[in-house]
Design a protein around this motif. Structure first.
Motif, PDB file in Angstrom:
ATOM      1  N   GLY A  36     -22.875  -2.596   8.668  1.00 23.51           N
ATOM      2  CA  GLY A  36     -23.167  -3.099   7.331  1.00 23.51           C
ATOM      3  C   GLY A  36     -22.437  -2.289   6.266  1.00 23.51           C
TER       4      GLY A  36
ATOM      5  N   ARG B  63     -26.339   1.290  14.532  1.00 24.47           N
ATOM      6  CA  ARG B  63     -25.085   0.541  14.631  1.00 24.47           C
ATOM      7  C   ARG B  63     -25.032  -0.566  13.574  1.00 24.47           C
ATOM      8  N   ARG B  64     -26.165  -1.265  13.441  1.00 24.14           N
ATOM      9  CA  ARG B  64     -26.209  -2.335  12.436  1.00 24.14           C
ATOM     10  C   ARG B  64     -25.964  -1.767  11.036  1.00 24.14           C
ATOM     11  N   ARG B  65     -26.595  -0.629  10.752  1.00 22.47           N
ATOM     12  CA  ARG B  65     -26.394  -0.009   9.433  1.00 22.47           C
ATOM     13  C   ARG B  65     -24.940   0.419   9.258  1.00 22.47           C
TER      14      ARG B  65
ATOM     15  N   ASP C  79     -30.147  -0.031  15.697  1.00 25.92           N
ATOM     16  CA  ASP C  79     -30.366  -0.068  14.241  1.00 25.92           C
ATOM     17  C   ASP C  79     -29.283   0.728  13.513  1.00 25.92           C
TER      18      ASP C  79
END
Lengths: 157, 221
Positions: A41, A36-38, A34
Motif C-alpha cells: 500500500g 506485506r499489505r501495508r 498484514d
C-alpha cells in the motif's frame, strides 16, 4: 556453499541432536501478510504520488516555462545548401549555353556577385556573410536559366 | 540467560504433512524436511507473480526451519519471529531474482542465517573478535542449581556468536570458510570458537549432577 548441502546426518554432538524444535506463533503469518499489505500500500501510494507530482510538474512546465524561440538556422548549413544549389544551377546553365562568347555576355550579372564572393573569402568572411552572397548567386543563375529557356522557346515558336 | 520459548514444542517426529515437496495447492508430497524441503515449480512461479497463497504455502513449509535457526542463535522468541517476518518480507520482494540454480530451501536458509547474523551484529556485546574473550565472560562450568539441564539450556549458556557457529556448522552444514565470510573473520576464528563451544558443552555434560540431555525436562508449553 552451504546452500547446496543439507546435512541431515545427526550433528557431531549428541547434545545438538536433542535440541527441541519450536513452532512460531500461529499468528505470525497473519502479521507478515498484514505487513506485506501495508508495504505494498505504501509503495502504491508512493508511486501514485510520484506519478501525480510528475504530471503536475509537466503541466506546470508547459504553462510556466517560456516557449523556446525558433531555432536559428545554422549559418554553415545554410551556406552549404546555397553553395550546392549554386553548383547544380551552374551545371544546368552550362548545358543550356551554346557558345562561350554568348555566355560571357549573359553571365555579366554573376560577375559582380563572384567579385563580392572573392573579396569576402579574401578577408576571411564568416559563413553568415558568405551565405547571402551564395544565395544571390543561385538566384541570379536561376533567373539566367529561366530567361535562357524562355528565349529558346520563343525562337522555336 | 536467554528466554525460553513459549511456543509449542516440536520434539516429536515431524507429522506426515510437514514432510515432502510444497505443492501449488499448499499440500506436500514426500521429500525432505525443513530447509531441505523441495519447492514445486508451480508454487514458485505463483510466488514470483506475487500470489499470497503461494507465499503462505512456502511459509507453512519453511517458517519453522527459519524460526528455529534464528531462535537457537538469538535465544529470544520475539527476536526470532522478527527474523522470520523480515526474511519472508524480503523473500516476497526478491523471489523474482531466484534463478533456481540452488535449492530453494538453501537460498532461504542463507537469507535467514544472514538476517540472524545481522541481528547479532547490532548487539555490540556480541562483536567480540577474540575467541578467548568471547568465552571469558562465562563462569566456570557448573551445573544449574536446580539440576535441570537440557540441550536448549546448555546451548543458551554459550555466547550468541558461539551458538551461531555451533548451529550453523553442526546443524546447518556451513563450512568454516563460509562462517569466516559470514562473520568477517578468519577460518581459524571459526574453528577456535567451535572447538571451545563444543568443549564447553561436553564439559557440562560430564558433570555428574547433570541430568541426561537430549529431551527437555520442562515441557515447552
Amino acid at each position: 556453499m552451504s546452500e547446496y548441502r543439507f546435512p541431515f546426518d545427526p550433528p557431531a554432538s549428541p547434545l545438538l541432536a536433542g535440541l527441541p524444535e519450536f513452532a512460531p506463533d500461529p499468528a505470525l503469518w497473519t502479521r507478515i501478510a498484514d505487513a506485506r499489505r501495508r508495504q505494498l500500500g505504501r509503495r502504491r501510494f508512493a508511486r501514485a504520488g510520484g506519478s501525480l507530482a510528475a504530471a503536475v510538474l509537466f503541466a506546470a512546465a508547459i504553462v510556466i516555462l517560456p516557449r523556446p524561440a525558433p531555432v536559428a538556422s545554422d549559418p554553415a548549413t545554410e551556406l552549404s545548401a546555397w553553395l550546392q544549389q549554386s553548383q547544380a544551377l551552374e551545371q544546368e546553365w552550362s548545358r543550356l549555353e551554346p557558345s562561350p562568347e554568348a555566355a560571357r555576355g549573359l553571365r555579366s550579372p554573376l560577375r559582380r556577385i563572384d567579385a563580392a564572393l572573392q573579396a569576402a573569402y579574401d578577408r576571411g568572411a564568416s559563413d553568415e556573410e558568405l551565405a547571402p552572397l551564395w544565395e544571390a548567386r543561385s538566384k541570379a543563375l536561376r533567373a539566367m536559366i529561366d530567361n535562357r529557356q524562355d528565349a529558346v522557346v520563343t525562337l522555336r515558336i | 540467560m536467554a528466554e525460553r520459548p513459549t511456543g509449542p514444542p516440536c520434539d516429536e517426529p515431524a507429522p506426515a504433512d510437514v514432510l515432502g515437496t510444497v505443492m501449488a495447492d499448499g499440500m506436500r508430497q514426500a521429500g525432505g524436511q525443513g530447509f531441505g524441503l523441495p519447492l514445486d515449480s508451480i508454487t514458485l512461479e505463483r510466488a514470483r507473480r506475487g500470489d499470497m497463497r503461494a507465499f503462505e504455502a512456502i511459509y507453512a513449509a519453511y517458517a519453522k526451519a527459519c524460526y528455529n535457526l534464528a531462535l537457537r542463535i538469538l535465544g529470544e522468541p520475539a527476536a526470532a519471529e522478527d527474523i522470520v517476518q523480515d526474511v519472508f518480507l524480503k523473500l516476497m520482494d526478491t523471489i523474482g531474482g531466484f534463478r533456481g540454480d540452488a535449492p530453494f530451501g538453501a537460498w532461504l536458509k542463507r537469507m535467514a542465517a544472514n538476517a540472524t547474523i545481522d541481528r547479532l551484529r547490532l548487539d555490540r556485546r556480541q562483536g567480540v573478535d577474540d575467541p578467548e574473550a568471547l568465552f571469558a565472560t562465562l563462569g566456570a562450568v557448573d551445573p544449574p542449581a536446580d539440576a535441570v539441564v537440557d540441550a536448549w539450556t546448555l546451548l543458551q549458556r554459550l555466547p550468541a556468536r558461539a551458538r551461531a557457529v555451533i548451529v550453523l556448522h553442526q546443524m546447518e552444514g556451513y563450512t568454516h570458510r563460509e562462517l569466516a565470510e559470514l562473520f568477517g573473520q578468519t577460518e581459524s576464528y571459526s574453528k577456535s570458537v567451535l572447538s571451545r563451544a563444543l568443549q564447553r558443552l561436553h564439559a557440562t555434560l560430564e558433570e555428574p549432577s547433570s541430568t541426561p540431555v537430549g529431551a527437555p525436562v520442562i515441557g515447552h508449553v
